[in-house]
Design a protein around this motif. Structure first.
Motif, PDB file in Angstrom:
ATOM      1  N   LEU A   1      35.266 -13.976 -22.107  1.00  0.00           N
ATOM      2  CA  LEU A   1      35.375 -13.165 -20.862  1.00  0.00           C
ATOM      3  C   LEU A   1      33.837 -12.781 -20.597  1.00  0.00           C
ATOM      4  N   VAL A   2      32.996 -12.371 -21.417  1.00  0.00           N
ATOM      5  CA  VAL A   2      31.681 -12.108 -21.069  1.00  0.00           C
ATOM      6  C   VAL A   2      30.923 -13.262 -20.283  1.00  0.00           C
ATOM      7  N   VAL A   3      31.172 -14.410 -20.771  1.00  0.00           N
ATOM      8  CA  VAL A   3      30.666 -15.530 -20.288  1.00  0.00           C
ATOM      9  C   VAL A   3      31.174 -15.741 -18.731  1.00  0.00           C
ATOM     10  N   VAL A   4      32.542 -15.854 -18.650  1.00  0.00           N
ATOM     11  CA  VAL A   4      33.256 -15.788 -17.555  1.00  0.00           C
ATOM     12  C   VAL A   4      32.709 -14.974 -16.409  1.00  0.00           C
ATOM     13  N   ARG A   5      32.705 -13.539 -16.932  1.00  0.00           N
ATOM     14  CA  ARG A   5      32.463 -12.415 -15.826  1.00  0.00           C
ATOM     15  C   ARG A   5      30.767 -12.773 -15.524  1.00  0.00           C
ATOM     16  N   ALA A   6      30.113 -13.457 -16.385  1.00  0.00           N
ATOM     17  CA  ALA A   6      28.697 -12.954 -15.846  1.00  0.00           C
ATOM     18  C   ALA A   6      28.528 -14.400 -15.317  1.00  0.00           C
ATOM     19  N   ARG A   7      29.185 -15.518 -15.644  1.00  0.00           N
ATOM     20  CA  ARG A   7      28.670 -16.848 -14.903  1.00  0.00           C
ATOM     21  C   ARG A   7      29.562 -17.647 -13.916  1.00  0.00           C
ATOM     22  N   PHE A   8      30.788 -16.990 -13.495  1.00  0.00           N
ATOM     23  CA  PHE A   8      31.746 -17.576 -12.573  1.00  0.00           C
ATOM     24  C   PHE A   8      31.844 -16.455 -11.701  1.00  0.00           C
ATOM     25  N   ARG A   9      32.401 -16.792 -10.465  1.00  0.00           N
ATOM     26  CA  ARG A   9      32.654 -15.906  -9.322  1.00  0.00           C
ATOM     27  C   ARG A   9      33.884 -16.193  -8.572  1.00  0.00           C
ATOM     28  N   GLY A  10      34.509 -15.402  -8.041  1.00  0.00           N
ATOM     29  CA  GLY A  10      35.769 -15.681  -7.067  1.00  0.00           C
ATOM     30  C   GLY A  10      37.057 -16.246  -7.954  1.00  0.00           C
ATOM     31  N   VAL A  11      37.568 -17.303  -7.417  1.00  0.00           N
ATOM     32  CA  VAL A  11      38.726 -17.790  -7.882  1.00  0.00           C
ATOM     33  C   VAL A  11      38.499 -18.549  -9.293  1.00  0.00           C
ATOM     34  N   ALA A  12      37.292 -19.156  -9.771  1.00  0.00           N
ATOM     35  CA  ALA A  12      37.153 -19.574 -10.923  1.00  0.00           C
ATOM     36  C   ALA A  12      37.023 -18.645 -11.958  1.00  0.00           C
ATOM     37  N   GLN A  13      36.494 -17.396 -11.674  1.00  0.00           N
ATOM     38  CA  GLN A  13      36.422 -16.360 -12.494  1.00  0.00           C
ATOM     39  C   GLN A  13      37.751 -15.725 -12.838  1.00  0.00           C
ATOM     40  N   ILE A  14      38.553 -15.511 -11.885  1.00  0.00           N
ATOM     41  CA  ILE A  14      39.988 -14.880 -12.038  1.00  0.00           C
ATOM     42  C   ILE A  14      40.755 -15.995 -12.769  1.00  0.00           C
ATOM     43  N   GLY A  15      40.767 -17.309 -12.366  1.00  0.00           N
ATOM     44  CA  GLY A  15      41.370 -18.311 -12.925  1.00  0.00           C
ATOM     45  C   GLY A  15      41.175 -18.490 -14.508  1.00  0.00           C
TER      46      GLY A  15
ATOM     47  N   GLY B   1      39.440 -16.347 -16.312  1.00  0.00           N
ATOM     48  CA  GLY B   1      39.718 -14.881 -17.003  1.00  0.00           C
ATOM     49  C   GLY B   1      41.051 -14.773 -17.315  1.00  0.00           C
ATOM     50  N   ALA B   2      42.105 -15.260 -16.687  1.00  0.00           N
ATOM     51  CA  ALA B   2      43.663 -15.365 -16.599  1.00  0.00           C
ATOM     52  C   ALA B   2      43.940 -16.413 -17.971  1.00  0.00           C
ATOM     53  N   LEU B   3      43.177 -17.435 -17.979  1.00  0.00           N
ATOM     54  CA  LEU B   3      43.272 -18.463 -18.913  1.00  0.00           C
ATOM     55  C   LEU B   3      42.962 -17.958 -20.588  1.00  0.00           C
ATOM     56  N   VAL B   4      41.929 -16.911 -20.521  1.00  0.00           N
ATOM     57  CA  VAL B   4      41.421 -16.488 -21.639  1.00  0.00           C
ATOM     58  C   VAL B   4      42.487 -15.574 -21.993  1.00  0.00           C
ATOM     59  N   LEU B   5      42.927 -14.864 -21.156  1.00  0.00           N
ATOM     60  CA  LEU B   5      44.146 -13.820 -21.742  1.00  0.00           C
ATOM     61  C   LEU B   5      45.422 -14.373 -22.132  1.00  0.00           C
ATOM     62  N   PHE B   6      45.681 -15.582 -21.439  1.00  0.00           N
ATOM     63  CA  PHE B   6      46.729 -16.258 -21.818  1.00  0.00           C
ATOM     64  C   PHE B   6      46.690 -16.889 -23.202  1.00  0.00           C
ATOM     65  N   TYR B   7      45.370 -17.586 -23.556  1.00  0.00           N
ATOM     66  CA  TYR B   7      44.939 -17.928 -24.995  1.00  0.00           C
ATOM     67  C   TYR B   7      45.553 -16.813 -25.750  1.00  0.00           C
ATOM     68  N   LEU B   8      44.800 -15.706 -25.509  1.00  0.00           N
ATOM     69  CA  LEU B   8      44.761 -14.591 -26.515  1.00  0.00           C
ATOM     70  C   LEU B   8      46.351 -14.202 -26.782  1.00  0.00           C
ATOM     71  N   GLY B   9      47.003 -14.172 -25.658  1.00  0.00           N
ATOM     72  CA  GLY B   9      48.601 -13.983 -26.031  1.00  0.00           C
ATOM     73  C   GLY B   9      49.468 -15.051 -26.835  1.00  0.00           C
ATOM     74  N   ALA B  10      49.001 -16.113 -26.506  1.00  0.00           N
ATOM     75  CA  ALA B  10      49.586 -17.230 -27.183  1.00  0.00           C
ATOM     76  C   ALA B  10      49.201 -17.509 -28.622  1.00  0.00           C
ATOM     77  N   ASP B  11      47.786 -17.082 -29.004  1.00  0.00           N
ATOM     78  CA  ASP B  11      47.417 -17.061 -30.371  1.00  0.00           C
ATOM     79  C   ASP B  11      48.230 -16.125 -30.990  1.00  0.00           C
TER      80      ASP B  11
ATOM     81  N   LEU C   1      36.779 -23.305 -23.129  1.00  0.00           N
ATOM     82  CA  LEU C   1      35.825 -23.966 -23.731  1.00  0.00           C
ATOM     83  C   LEU C   1      34.822 -24.862 -23.078  1.00  0.00           C
ATOM     84  N   ILE C   2      35.556 -25.610 -22.113  1.00  0.00           N
ATOM     85  CA  ILE C   2      34.924 -26.611 -21.442  1.00  0.00           C
ATOM     86  C   ILE C   2      34.139 -25.746 -20.482  1.00  0.00           C
ATOM     87  N   ALA C   3      34.474 -24.999 -19.806  1.00  0.00           N
ATOM     88  CA  ALA C   3      33.739 -23.953 -18.886  1.00  0.00           C
ATOM     89  C   ALA C   3      32.486 -23.474 -19.518  1.00  0.00           C
ATOM     90  N   ALA C   4      32.607 -22.671 -20.733  1.00  0.00           N
ATOM     91  CA  ALA C   4      31.511 -22.290 -21.474  1.00  0.00           C
ATOM     92  C   ALA C   4      30.494 -23.370 -21.851  1.00  0.00           C
TER      93      ALA C   4
END
Length: 174
Positions: free
Chosen positions: A88-102, A104-114, A155-158
């Motif tokens: 989430l730190v990487v996404v917030r610092a390095r991405f903007r707009g739809v990419a950041q939202i998308g 960020g959502a995938l990170v939270l979905f990952y966390l929930g699934a784990d 992970l690919i985005a990071a």
């Protein structure tokens, strides 16, 4: 322009890596009763009822259930939160707009699934191998598969961000 990563990002990343290393050490030392068996979390494409029954039976014979439900579960409760924070730190610092939202959502979905995976695996580990049901195993296996499906693009985005940073750094020092 990308925001700089916070100064505390390095220690956060190191903490995540150290907890992951402890999980890997526990998994290979205490939760692999034979070469053909590995922790449920390691099965990117899931597992079936036969595997779950065999692995749990092997763990019971090797006194591994307590380790899985104790130390490994504790580490696997901390690690997903640390990894999600890093991403989430990487996404917030390095991405903007739809990419950041998308992302960020995938990170939270990952966390929930784990965490869902962890709960379902714990339920299986508390069940005798012959009492496991197809539904229990399918639900846990699906959570494992979804965890990786949500995590992979993050992970690919990071990794892309890291490679771009290294390229920019090498061009700047030339």
């Amino acid at each position: 322009m990308a925001d700089p990563l916070p100064r505390w990002f390095g220690p956060l990343l190191w903490a995540a890596m150290l907890v992951f290393a402890a999980m890997a050490w526990t998994a290979t030392r205490s939760l692999t009763p034979a070469p053909e068996w590995s922790v449920f979390d390691a099965h990117v494409f899931g597992y079936d009822l036969d595997y779950a029954q065999g692995y749990i039976a092997a763990l019971r014979a090797a006194d591994g259930i307590e380790v899985y439900l104790g130390r490994q579960r504790m580490l696997d409760t901390v690690f997903p939160a640390l990894l999600a924070a890093v991403l989430l730190v990487v996404v917030r610092a390095r991405f903007r707009g739809v990419a950041q939202i998308g992302l960020g959502a995938l990170v939270l979905f990952y966390l929930g699934a784990d965490y869902i995976e962890n709960m379902r695996v714990a339920a299986m580990l508390r069940t005798a191998p012959d009492a496991l049901t197809q539904q229990m195993v399918q639900a846990a296996s699906l959570a494992t598969v979804l965890k990786y499906a949500f995590l992979a693009p993050c992970l690919i985005a990071a990794l892309v961000v890291y490679v771009q940073g290294r390229i920019a750094q090498s061009e700047g020092s030339s």
